[in-house]
Design a protein around this motif. Structure first.
Motif, PDB file in Angstrom:
ATOM      1  N   GLN A 141       0.836  -1.207   0.000  1.00 38.72           N
ATOM      2  CA  GLN A 141       0.000   0.000   0.000  1.00 38.72           C
ATOM      3  C   GLN A 141       0.866   1.250   0.000  1.00 38.72           C
ATOM      4  O   GLN A 141       0.576   2.239  -0.690  1.00 38.72           O
ATOM      5  CB  GLN A 141      -0.909  -0.015   1.234  1.00 38.72           C
ATOM      6  N   MET A 142       1.967   1.204   0.743  1.00 34.68           N
ATOM      7  CA  MET A 142       2.866   2.349   0.809  1.00 34.68           C
ATOM      8  C   MET A 142       3.559   2.567  -0.535  1.00 34.68           C
ATOM      9  O   MET A 142       3.691   3.706  -1.007  1.00 34.68           O
ATOM     10  CB  MET A 142       3.919   2.121   1.898  1.00 34.68           C
ATOM     11  N   THR A 181       2.517   1.875  -3.479  1.00 35.57           N
ATOM     12  CA  THR A 181       1.599   2.325  -4.528  1.00 35.57           C
ATOM     13  C   THR A 181       0.988   3.691  -4.229  1.00 35.57           C
ATOM     14  O   THR A 181       0.204   4.206  -5.030  1.00 35.57           O
ATOM     15  CB  THR A 181       0.461   1.309  -4.727  1.00 35.57           C
ATOM     16  N   SER A 182       1.343   4.286  -3.101  1.00 32.52           N
ATOM     17  CA  SER A 182       0.790   5.600  -2.760  1.00 32.52           C
ATOM     18  C   SER A 182       1.441   6.684  -3.621  1.00 32.52           C
ATOM     19  O   SER A 182       2.539   6.516  -4.140  1.00 32.52           O
ATOM     20  CB  SER A 182       1.023   5.901  -1.278  1.00 32.52           C
ATOM     21  N   GLU A 183       0.764   7.797  -3.766  1.00 33.32           N
ATOM     22  CA  GLU A 183       1.231   8.881  -4.635  1.00 33.32           C
ATOM     23  C   GLU A 183       2.535   9.506  -4.152  1.00 33.32           C
ATOM     24  O   GLU A 183       3.339   9.988  -4.947  1.00 33.32           O
ATOM     25  CB  GLU A 183       0.147   9.957  -4.733  1.00 33.32           C
ATOM     26  N   TRP A 184       2.776   9.499  -2.847  1.00 40.55           N
ATOM     27  CA  TRP A 184       3.952  10.178  -2.321  1.00 40.55           C
ATOM     28  C   TRP A 184       5.201   9.311  -2.320  1.00 40.55           C
ATOM     29  O   TRP A 184       6.290   9.780  -1.982  1.00 40.55           O
ATOM     30  CB  TRP A 184       3.681  10.706  -0.906  1.00 40.55           C
ATOM     31  N   CYS A 185       5.063   8.053  -2.706  1.00 42.90           N
ATOM     32  CA  CYS A 185       6.237   7.167  -2.755  1.00 42.90           C
ATOM     33  C   CYS A 185       7.088   7.533  -3.977  1.00 42.90           C
ATOM     34  O   CYS A 185       6.600   7.488  -5.115  1.00 42.90           O
ATOM     35  CB  CYS A 185       5.807   5.709  -2.837  1.00 42.90           C
ATOM     36  N   ARG A 233       7.201  -0.090  -7.614  1.00 45.12           N
ATOM     37  CA  ARG A 233       5.750  -0.271  -7.643  1.00 45.12           C
ATOM     38  C   ARG A 233       5.326  -0.940  -8.959  1.00 45.12           C
ATOM     39  O   ARG A 233       6.047  -0.879  -9.956  1.00 45.12           O
ATOM     40  CB  ARG A 233       5.039   1.073  -7.489  1.00 45.12           C
ATOM     41  N   SER A 256      -5.393   1.276  -9.460  1.00 43.82           N
ATOM     42  CA  SER A 256      -4.744   2.319 -10.261  1.00 43.82           C
ATOM     43  C   SER A 256      -4.612   1.872 -11.712  1.00 43.82           C
ATOM     44  O   SER A 256      -3.527   1.898 -12.275  1.00 43.82           O
ATOM     45  CB  SER A 256      -3.365   2.643  -9.681  1.00 43.82           C
TER      46      SER A 256
END
Length: 207
Positions: free
Chosen positions: A29-30, A32-36, A42, A101
């Motif tokens: 989850q981390m 695939t987050s936008e801020w990674c 990913r 996504s």
């Protein structure tokens, strides 16, 4: 595509980094987050040209490519199904997170599985995904029936025989290259291990 394939078209193939596949759900989850910032860690959708022809499923970089990417997938050894969120069958890599996504313009995903390896492809609609699955399943059944000698009266395009031979030769070549690389990697690991052991023995011996 002059060979009149059973089906062909542009798809997006899901590339899943090994570290992502081995990570727990919270890490996935981390990643695939936008801020990674680590895009390489990913899952990524990469455009491919998929061609179903004769006894094989081929993948090309694009419609202008003349050489398949990777080994052709033999139809008699694969299964295909439409992917849906919440399906436990597709959760080994945490596919649910990747499905959240989907690329713009894609609403359908289907999977092709062979010997425990699953490849995911995104297409424009669920109907297109179902069409691919049905075509693959039908071609697989026809290939198996033909290999058992039960389709002698069913016409088979001559140019498909030609491409089947090319596909089989390419598959064997790719497999030999893969086996050679695996043996080379195994030897390197063995030499590294022996070198490390030798170094430890030398240090112990000389105090």
């Amino acid at each position: 595509l002059k060979a009149s394939p059973i089906q062909s078209g542009t798809v997006l193939k899901l590339h899943i980094p090994l570290i992502y596949g081995l990570s727990p759900p919270c890490v996935k989850q981390m990643l695939t987050s936008e801020w990674c910032p680590c895009d390489s860690l990913r899952p990524q959708w990469k455009e491919r040209q998929l061609v179903l022809l004769g006894k094989f499923l081929y993948r090309f970089n694009d419609e202008h490519s003349s050489n398949p990417k990777g080994a052709p997938i033999e139809l008699g050894q694969i299964d295909a199904h439409v992917v849906g969120q919440g399906n436990a069958e597709d959760d080994w890599y945490g596919i649910d997170i990747a499905l959240q996504s989907l690329p713009p313009g894609c609403e359908g995903v289907f999977a092709v599985t062979t010997f425990g390896k699953t490849r995911y492809f995104a297409v424009s609609s669920k109907e297109e995904a179902m069409t691919w699955v049905r075509s693959i399943q039908q071609a697989r059944q026809e290939s198996i029936t033909r290999s058992m000698g039960h389709a002698a009266n069913v016409p088979y395009p001559k140019n498909w025989d030609y491409f089947d031979r090319l596909g089989a030769n390419l598959k064997r070549k790719k497999e030999r290259i893969k086996e050679s690389m695996e043996r080379s990697n195994a030897r390197e690991m063995e030499m590294t291990s022996l070198g490390g052991s030798g170094g430890m023995m030398s240090k112990s011996y000389y105090g």
